[in-house]
Design an enzyme around this catalytic site. Structure first.
Site, short mmCIF file in Angstrom:
data_model
loop_
_atom_site.label_atom_id
_atom_site.label_comp_id
_atom_site.label_asym_id
_atom_site.label_seq_id
_atom_site.Cartn_x
_atom_site.Cartn_y
_atom_site.Cartn_z
N GLY A 1 0.21 -0.53 -5.28
CA GLY A 1 -0.22 -0.97 -4.07
C GLY A 1 -0.93 0.45 -3.57
O GLY A 1 -2.09 -0.05 -3.42
N LYS B 1 6.99 -13.59 -11.42
CA LYS B 1 5.84 -14.14 -11.25
C LYS B 1 5.62 -15.34 -11.27
O LYS B 1 4.15 -16.03 -10.97
CB LYS B 1 4.93 -12.74 -11.84
N ALA C 1 1.03 -1.39 0.12
CA ALA C 1 -0.08 0.05 0.02
C ALA C 1 0.78 1.24 -0.25
O ALA C 1 0.26 3.09 -0.82
CB ALA C 1 -0.90 0.16 1.43
N1 LIG Z 1 2.40 -1.70 -15.97
C1 LIG Z 1 3.49 -0.97 -15.69
O1 LIG Z 1 3.61 -0.56 -16.49
C2 LIG Z 1 4.12 -1.28 -14.28
C3 LIG Z 1 4.89 -0.25 -14.23
C4 LIG Z 1 5.64 -0.56 -12.61
C5 LIG Z 1 5.37 -1.26 -11.82
N2 LIG Z 1 4.32 -2.36 -11.65
C6 LIG Z 1 4.32 -4.12 -11.56
O2 LIG Z 1 3.98 -3.30 -10.20
C7 LIG Z 1 3.97 -4.20 -9.00
C8 LIG Z 1 4.30 -2.91 -8.34
O3 LIG Z 1 5.62 -2.71 -8.69
P1 LIG Z 1 5.56 -0.90 -8.34
O4 LIG Z 1 6.72 -0.27 -8.66
O5 LIG Z 1 4.42 -0.32 -7.56
O6 LIG Z 1 5.80 -1.78 -6.98
P2 LIG Z 1 6.67 0.34 -5.66
O7 LIG Z 1 6.58 0.88 -6.18
O8 LIG Z 1 8.25 -0.31 -5.34
O9 LIG Z 1 6.31 -0.42 -4.12
C9 LIG Z 1 6.97 -2.15 -3.87
C10 LIG Z 1 5.73 -2.23 -2.19
O10 LIG Z 1 5.95 -3.60 -1.91
C11 LIG Z 1 6.12 -3.63 -0.15
N3 LIG Z 1 7.46 -4.29 -0.02
C12 LIG Z 1 8.25 -4.91 -0.64
N4 LIG Z 1 8.85 -5.88 0.18
C13 LIG Z 1 7.89 -5.90 1.49
C14 LIG Z 1 8.42 -7.26 2.33
N5 LIG Z 1 8.89 -8.17 2.39
N6 LIG Z 1 7.22 -7.28 3.00
C15 LIG Z 1 5.64 -6.44 2.91
N7 LIG Z 1 5.96 -5.53 2.06
C16 LIG Z 1 6.33 -5.34 0.88
C17 LIG Z 1 6.73 -2.40 -0.18
O11 LIG Z 1 6.75 -1.62 1.26
P3 LIG Z 1 7.73 -0.92 2.08
O12 LIG Z 1 8.80 -0.32 0.83
O13 LIG Z 1 7.15 0.63 2.32
O14 LIG Z 1 8.54 -1.32 3.11
C18 LIG Z 1 6.29 -1.27 -0.99
O15 LIG Z 1 4.77 -0.90 -0.68
C19 LIG Z 1 5.94 -4.81 -9.78
O16 LIG Z 1 5.17 -6.37 -10.04
C20 LIG Z 1 5.80 -4.14 -11.28
O17 LIG Z 1 6.58 -5.97 -12.27
C21 LIG Z 1 3.68 -2.94 -13.69
#
Ligand SMILES: NC(=O)c1ccc[n+]([C@@H]2O[C@H](COP(=O)([O-])OP(=O)(O)OC[C@H]3O[C@@H](n4cnc5c(N)ncnc54)[C@H](OP(=O)(O)O)[C@@H]3O)[C@@H](O)[C@H]2O)c1
Length: 332
Positions: free
Chosen positions: A16, A125, A11
């Site tokens: 998230g 994944k 989140a």
């Molecule tokens: N479709 C697209 O264009 C696109 C673009 C980017 C990403 N994505 C996908 O979206 C997904 C999420 O990526 P994002 O870039 O949105 O993520 P992000 O902004 O890097 O955020 C990751 C989240 O995961 C949490 N987290 C990480 N390890 C954790 C753990 N061990 N326990 C609990 N929480 C944990 C982090 O919490 P804290 O850091 O606060 O601890 C943070 O809230 C990825 O799978 C990626 O493939 C898609």
């Protein structure tokens, strides 16, 4: 009304955070946020708490019994863990199976692409999906195409440089291949509809805001900005060769974040623009349901509308304040 109890991982992150907004806006959910111990006292987690969400602090790699207790009692678990951390979900899947979770939504939220060496993080994944299937855990996989917010080319004037996470000024092959795009603001709305729908149990669903080619995006950005874009053209052969090199560099130095990102960028480019994986037609071939057909009333934000907001400074730059390897605009 009895609300659907959701435990959301991620989140404080980009995807998230978008999902949390969509679930809250929908109103049918009681959302708790799973956070890791090292982030429990962060300002971002404090803010979630202030917004009224229960905070569940647990270490995915810690005691399995504690993890099972932490996830017990939720109807739905949704994971939006960061791209490099996909396999950290394996224990969460085990715990959800042990706790009898009714629906597990693993972290997909990417372009449509089959596994098997096309996009590295898609294969990470897949190992999580296989663990779900091992347990016969009820699931829904949701893919969304590529963010509008990560698809904007640089303007020659430099006036949007500070708002770009990557400058998309390269055109691959003839630029006419279409792929799916989503405005980040649409993601949570789709997720809210999908996870309360019995038709999507044990299914993959694709949801997208628009289906556009690179040339379509160039046309829209030039029209909206009034500027002629400076573009670089890469042939199919040049792009594939660059991807091969990016992989070789990454394999030689697998802990480098920037090398992982360079590899990932060209994985996506080849998948979307050369292989043409990220299309509604291919998604259906791979067995996905189409969210636009399931929920025809959902209004999405097209790229032109997004660009209006982007140029009017109404779009938050993703990953603001975070240093994420290459996530800064390319300078001239
Ligand atoms: N479709 C697209 O264009 C696109 C673009 C980017 C990403 N994505 C996908 O979206 C997904 C999420 O990526 P994002 O870039 O949105 O993520 P992000 O902004 O890097 O955020 C990751 C989240 O995961 C949490 N987290 C990480 N390890 C954790 C753990 N061990 N326990 C609990 N929480 C944990 C982090 O919490 P804290 O850091 O606060 O601890 C943070 O809230 C990825 O799978 C990626 O493939 C898609």
């Amino acid at each position: 009304m009895v609300k659907n109890k959701v435990l959301l991982l991620g989140a404080t992150g980009e995807t998230g955070g978008d999902i949390l907004n969509g679930l809250v806006e929908d109103g049918s959910f009681d959302v708790a946020c799973l956070v890791r111990p090292s982030s429990a006292s962060s300002a971002a987690v404090q803010e979630l708490s202030t917004r009224g969400h229960n905070i569940v602090v647990v270490d995915l790699k810690g005691s399995f019994e504690k993890l099972v207790e932490a996830v017990r009692g939720y109807d739905t678990i949704i994971s939006a863990i960061g791209a490099p951390d996909q396999t950290q979900q394996l224990e969460l899947v085990d715990a959800a199976a042990a706790a009898g979770t009714k629906r597990f939504v693993p972290c997909a939220f990417m372009t449509v692409c089959p596994p098997g060496g096309i996009i590295g993080s898609r294969d990470d994944k897949e190992s999580v999906y296989q663990r779900i299937w091992y347990h016969h855990l009820p699931y829904t996989i949701i893919d969304i195409g590529f963010w509008h917010q990560a698809s904007v080319p640089r303007l020659a004037s430099g006036r949007i440089d500070s708002k770009l996470i990557v400058a998309r000024n390269e055109i691959y092959a003839d630029g006419n291949v279409k792929s799916m795009l989503s405005d980040k603001r649409d993601i949570g709305r789709w997720v809210a509809r999908i996870v309360q729908d019995e038709r999507t149990i044990n299914k993959k669903v694709f949801a997208h805001s628009e289906f556009l080619s690179q040339n379509d995006i160039v046309r829209i950005v030039e029209e909206k900005s009034g500027e002629k874009l400076e573009l670089t053209h890469l042939s199919t052969t040049e792009l594939k060769a660059r991807r091969e090199k990016a992989w070789a560099d990454y394999v030689a130095d697998p802990t480098s974040i920037s090398k992982r990102l360079l590899r990932s960028i060209d994985d996506y480019n080849v998948s979307k623009y050369i292989r043409q994986d990220d299309t509604p037609e291919n998604a259906k071939y791979l067995g996905y349901l189409d969210a636009r057909e399931l929920y025809p009333d959902v209004k999405t934000i097209g790229f032109a509308e997004f660009m209006d907001d982007f140029l009017a400074d109404k779009i938050k730059r993703p990953y603001e304040g975070k240093h994420i390897g290459l996530m800064k605009p390319t300078q001239k």
